[in-house]
Design an enzyme around this catalytic site. Structure first.
Site, mmCIF file in Angstrom:
data_model
loop_
_atom_site.group_PDB
_atom_site.id
_atom_site.type_symbol
_atom_site.label_atom_id
_atom_site.label_comp_id
_atom_site.label_asym_id
_atom_site.label_seq_id
_atom_site.Cartn_x
_atom_site.Cartn_y
_atom_site.Cartn_z
ATOM 1 N N HIS A 91 6.740 -33.487 -24.144
ATOM 2 C CA HIS A 91 6.545 -34.490 -23.072
ATOM 3 C C HIS A 91 5.240 -34.247 -22.330
ATOM 4 O O HIS A 91 5.162 -34.428 -21.121
ATOM 5 C CB HIS A 91 7.746 -34.459 -22.116
ATOM 6 C CG HIS A 91 9.021 -34.856 -22.788
ATOM 7 N ND1 HIS A 91 9.346 -36.159 -23.066
ATOM 8 C CD2 HIS A 91 10.004 -34.092 -23.323
ATOM 9 C CE1 HIS A 91 10.506 -36.196 -23.707
ATOM 10 N NE2 HIS A 91 10.935 -34.961 -23.869
ATOM 11 N N GLU A 114 10.935 -14.232 -18.446
ATOM 12 C CA GLU A 114 10.665 -12.807 -18.234
ATOM 13 C C GLU A 114 9.705 -12.293 -19.305
ATOM 14 O O GLU A 114 8.763 -11.549 -19.015
ATOM 15 C CB GLU A 114 11.969 -12.017 -18.242
ATOM 16 C CG GLU A 114 11.807 -10.519 -18.165
ATOM 17 C CD GLU A 114 11.005 -10.035 -16.965
ATOM 18 O OE1 GLU A 114 10.807 -10.810 -16.011
ATOM 19 O OE2 GLU A 114 10.515 -8.894 -17.009
ATOM 20 N N TRP A 145 -3.713 -1.945 -1.467
ATOM 21 C CA TRP A 145 -3.699 -3.211 -2.205
ATOM 22 C C TRP A 145 -4.220 -4.226 -1.209
ATOM 23 O O TRP A 145 -3.592 -4.508 -0.198
ATOM 24 C CB TRP A 145 -2.278 -3.556 -2.658
ATOM 25 C CG TRP A 145 -2.231 -4.741 -3.570
ATOM 26 C CD1 TRP A 145 -2.476 -4.772 -4.910
ATOM 27 C CD2 TRP A 145 -1.948 -6.098 -3.197
ATOM 28 N NE1 TRP A 145 -2.335 -6.040 -5.404
ATOM 29 C CE2 TRP A 145 -2.026 -6.878 -4.377
ATOM 30 C CE3 TRP A 145 -1.630 -6.726 -2.002
ATOM 31 C CZ2 TRP A 145 -1.796 -8.257 -4.381
ATOM 32 C CZ3 TRP A 145 -1.394 -8.088 -2.003
ATOM 33 C CH2 TRP A 145 -1.490 -8.840 -3.181
ATOM 34 N N ASN A 186 0.547 0.042 6.152
ATOM 35 C CA ASN A 186 1.066 -0.763 5.044
ATOM 36 C C ASN A 186 1.780 -1.936 5.697
ATOM 37 O O ASN A 186 2.726 -1.742 6.460
ATOM 38 C CB ASN A 186 2.035 0.061 4.184
ATOM 39 C CG ASN A 186 2.723 -0.808 3.135
ATOM 40 O OD1 ASN A 186 2.191 -1.838 2.733
ATOM 41 N ND2 ASN A 186 3.907 -0.390 2.700
ATOM 42 N N GLY A 187 1.309 -3.143 5.433
ATOM 43 C CA GLY A 187 1.937 -4.333 6.017
ATOM 44 C C GLY A 187 0.878 -5.327 6.441
ATOM 45 O O GLY A 187 -0.284 -5.214 6.061
ATOM 46 N N LYS A 237 6.001 -10.521 -18.532
ATOM 47 C CA LYS A 237 5.596 -9.208 -19.035
ATOM 48 C C LYS A 237 4.227 -9.274 -19.704
ATOM 49 O O LYS A 237 3.345 -8.468 -19.454
ATOM 50 C CB LYS A 237 6.607 -8.679 -20.059
ATOM 51 C CG LYS A 237 7.840 -7.990 -19.566
ATOM 52 C CD LYS A 237 7.648 -6.782 -18.763
ATOM 53 C CE LYS A 237 7.628 -6.917 -17.278
ATOM 54 N NZ LYS A 237 8.437 -7.670 -16.455
ATOM 55 N N ARG A 291 1.577 1.710 -5.928
ATOM 56 C CA ARG A 291 1.857 0.715 -4.885
ATOM 57 C C ARG A 291 0.612 -0.103 -4.550
ATOM 58 O O ARG A 291 0.673 -1.062 -3.791
ATOM 59 C CB ARG A 291 2.378 1.414 -3.634
ATOM 60 C CG ARG A 291 3.660 2.188 -3.836
ATOM 61 C CD ARG A 291 4.053 2.921 -2.585
ATOM 62 N NE ARG A 291 4.246 2.008 -1.478
ATOM 63 C CZ ARG A 291 5.423 1.419 -1.213
ATOM 64 N NH1 ARG A 291 6.465 1.683 -1.981
ATOM 65 N NH2 ARG A 291 5.547 0.595 -0.214
ATOM 66 N N LYS A 332 3.319 -2.184 -7.425
ATOM 67 C CA LYS A 332 4.705 -2.060 -7.849
ATOM 68 C C LYS A 332 5.670 -2.668 -6.841
ATOM 69 O O LYS A 332 6.682 -3.250 -7.208
ATOM 70 C CB LYS A 332 5.069 -0.585 -8.049
ATOM 71 C CG LYS A 332 6.477 -0.350 -8.534
ATOM 72 C CD LYS A 332 6.710 -0.936 -9.916
ATOM 73 C CE LYS A 332 8.102 -0.697 -10.402
ATOM 74 N NZ LYS A 332 8.369 -1.425 -11.679
ATOM 75 N N CYS A 358 0.860 -1.180 0.000
ATOM 76 C CA CYS A 358 0.000 0.000 0.000
ATOM 77 C C CYS A 358 0.898 1.233 0.000
ATOM 78 O O CYS A 358 2.097 1.145 0.166
ATOM 79 C CB CYS A 358 -0.863 -0.002 1.256
ATOM 80 S SG CYS A 358 -1.796 -1.498 1.448
ATOM 81 N N GLU A 405 1.345 -9.969 -17.143
ATOM 82 C CA GLU A 405 0.967 -8.958 -16.138
ATOM 83 C C GLU A 405 0.354 -7.713 -16.760
ATOM 84 O O GLU A 405 -0.378 -7.006 -16.087
ATOM 85 C CB GLU A 405 2.136 -8.606 -15.230
ATOM 86 C CG GLU A 405 3.351 -8.034 -15.869
ATOM 87 C CD GLU A 405 4.435 -7.726 -14.832
ATOM 88 O OE1 GLU A 405 4.136 -7.474 -13.657
ATOM 89 O OE2 GLU A 405 5.611 -7.737 -15.213
#
Ligand code: AGP
Length: 611
Positions: A508, A485, A80, A104-105, A489, A27, A606, A2, A492
């Site tokens: 396989h 990577e 968030w 935040n936490g 990208k 955030r 982020k 957050c 997301e």
């Protein structure tokens, strides 16, 4: 993850809080809220679900404005969601009695505390934060002393927190305390401000300090003071930041992600060139002595997401080039296993923000076993840098878009320089070989520039992806590390289920998923496995998949392929940069053409400061 902001001073608190929340929104943006203390010591809380823009609307309607227009003291939060859904009731700030709290936490023991303090009928939300607010209020009712209240409350809590606290009958103060989750503080002429990261502090000056953990911050408009939990007063350790305000501006691009992709050549130069002296790699600018590598027999790279993917590239380089065993461990896994590291292990912690809690926890665990903890981090002064033995700062500048691009590329630059340094120390590279390596490293910037100049061509490559629900990236060796990577990208920012798969492994079992509706991106930059990967691409083409080839060098049957994109050809290990930037652009344009909010994808934030 957050964003929190606290302000007290000469400016209108409402405007400061809303403007700052807009800068912190990356955030987390499930909901947002502010609380101000007006001149009558009346607490006015306004909150809304969704982005800060929704909150701004609520704060401008007539009666709300009336009450908060003149307030010079307040706190704000952008959320968030962790505990409790995305609802107005769960949005911060939370009030219990005379306490107003933002957080935040994660408070790990909040359920036990509900029982211990008999809070069942006192809470209206599902959040751990409101439980904390109730406990602050419980002790404030007993002590009527903010510092004592904070001391007593903190001893009850287990978990991580960055708290901003208003005591309703102290309209001239904003309090804060933190454990793990970040808080930075700035004090200027007639005003003081605290925030989750320095981005929000830009309008207030360039001298700031990081609030030390378990220290009580008391912010007034003319003073800030620090007290530890034993009641000792402490002096802040001020740092200075060289603001480039353009970093917080899109400069004409539709999204920060495109701006940050385009900034990569400059970011690479800022990361590479200060570490090249007379044509050789020189890490003295980082204060990294050659002795750090003496007696080292193993490397363990830790990180999350994109940062971890950068570590996979380093693993390939170092193991293949120097025959030094390298483990790359996802930070959230590392902290729950007995780590196989000794004092001869070099631990490399990679993090753009320097605040990712899983990586921070891994650094703290690693530090129990080795004094060789090297952080590769972008944000100056961040928590991970302060808890590592050595730091290589990447110089990407501020990265706003949630999807990391330039930060990944400069992490690779730092890792390549570290590899080159190690190769020389281990006498794998003589003088000539290192000079050649350095020339290549400087030259790859031109490859990235070529790709960026070709971005419209790459945009056209994405047409088959825009409608896809599922897609696969396939590759072998170093290409496999790169497609992990590349697929992240795409996932997301475009919400397409993109799976990176070892090209040789597909047959396989997973090839059962390949249909005409499953576009496949085959990455073929490594000469020694190019033919094999091409065979795998033919296998998926034979099953109806449309295939996009990202290839280095010639392709004799080019006419047989749907879409081929030729990358600037270079020695295998230097194909990393042009390939990854091409995949960044593929992801970006796919999301852009889908009309999505590229910079703030759903469900993401982020900085991940919750485990
Ligand atoms: C990358 O695009 C994501 N935003 C995410 O995977 C990120 O790389 C990860 O959360 C690690 O963040 P850090 O580099 O700040 O530690």
């Amino acid at each position: 993850m957050c964003g929190i902001i606290g302000y007290i001073g000469k400016r209108q608190a409402k405007k400061v809080l809303l403007d700052s929340l807009a800068k912190l929104e990356y955030r987390g943006y499930d909901s947002a809220g502010i609380a101000v203390l007006n001149k009558e010591s009346h607490v006015v809380i306004t909150k809304s679900i969704g982005k800060v823009a929704n909150l701004e609307v609520m704060c401008t309607d007539a009666d709300a404005t009336e009450e908060i227009e003149d307030a010079g003291c307040g706190i704000g939060h952008t959320r968030w969601a962790t505990h409790g859904g995305v609802t107005n009731t769960n949005a911060h700030p939370h009030q219990q009695g005379r306490i107003v709290l933002i957080h935040n936490g994660i408070i790990e023991n909040f359920r036990e505390l509900i029982v211990k303090f008999h809070l069942e009928n006192q809470l209206v939300s599902e959040t751990d934060t409101e439980v904390a607010a109730a406990i602050f209020n419980y002790y404030y009712e007993q002590t009527n002393n903010p510092e004592e209240t904070i001391q007593k409350t903190i001893h009850e809590l287990q978990g991580t927190f960055a708290f901003g606290i208003l005591f309703a009958d102290h309209k001239d103060c904003v309090y804060a305390i933190r454990n793990v989750s970040p808080i930075v503080v700035m004090h200027g002429e007639g005003e003081s401000v605290l925030a989750s990261d320095i981005m929000a502090l830009a309008p207030f000056g360039n001298r700031y300090f990081v609030l030390p953990e378990y220290h009580i911050l008391k912010m007034k408009k003319d003073t800030v003071s620090l007290m530890d939990l034993q009641g000792n007063m402490c002096e802040p350790d001020y740092l200075t930041i060289d603001w480039d305000v353009n970093q917080a501006d899109k400069q004409g691009y539709p999204f920060f992600m495109e701006k940050e992709i385009m900034e990569q050549p400059d970011a690479m130069r800022r990361t590479i060139l200060p570490r090249i002296k007379e044509g050789m790699i020189d890490l003295t600018v980082d204060g990294i002595p050659d002795s750090l590598f003496e007696g080292m027999d193993h490397i363990c790279v830790i990180g999350c997401g994109t940062a971890m993917h950068a570590g996979l590239v380093a693993k390939h380089l170092i193991q293949q080039g120097l025959k030094i065993p390298v483990d790359v461990i996802i930070a959230s896994e590392f902290i729950y296993e007995e780590p196989l590291i000794t004092d001869k292990t070099l631990v490399i912690a990679i993090s753009q923000s320097g605040e990712t809690i899983d990586t921070l926890a891994a650094v703290r665990l690693a530090a129990k076993y080795t004094k060789r903890v090297l952080a590769i981090v972008n944000v100056v002064g961040s928590t991970i840098t302060r808890e590592s033995n050595y730091v290589m700062y990447t110089n990407a500048g501020t990265e706003i878009a949630v999807a990391s691009t330039k930060a990944y590329t400069v992490q690779l630059c730092a890792l390549y320089l570290l590899f080159g340094k190690l190769a020389t120390i281990k006498k794998c590279y003589n003088y000539a070989k290192q000079r050649e390596f350095v020339l290549q490293i400087c030259d790859i910037i031109k490859d990235v520039e070529k790709i960026l100049q070709d971005k419209e061509t790459i945009h056209r490559l994405t047409q088959k992806l825009v409608q896809a629900k599922d897609t696969f990236y396939i590759g072998r060796g170093l290409d496999h590390s790169l497609i992990l990577e590349g697929s992240l990208k795409l996932k997301e920012v475009s919400y397409i289920h993109a799976e990176a798969y070892s090209a040789g492994e597909l047959k396989h079992g997973t090839i059962a998923l390949i249909t005409e509706e499953t576009p496949v991106i085959a990455v073929m930059t490594q000469k020694k496995v190019k033919a094999k990967t091409k065979s795998n691409a033919m296998e998926v083409r034979a099953r109806g998949a449309s295939v996009l080839l990202l290839v280095a060098g010639e392709l004799e049957d080019e006419a047989d392929w749907d879409t081929v994109y030729h990358l600037p050809e270079r020695e295998d290990i230097f194909m990393t940069f042009s390939t990854s930037v091409t995949m960044q652009l593929i992801a970006y344009y796919t999301a852009l053409d889908k009309g999505l909010d590229v910079d703030k994808p759903r469900n993401l934030a982020k900085v991940v400061t919750v485990e």
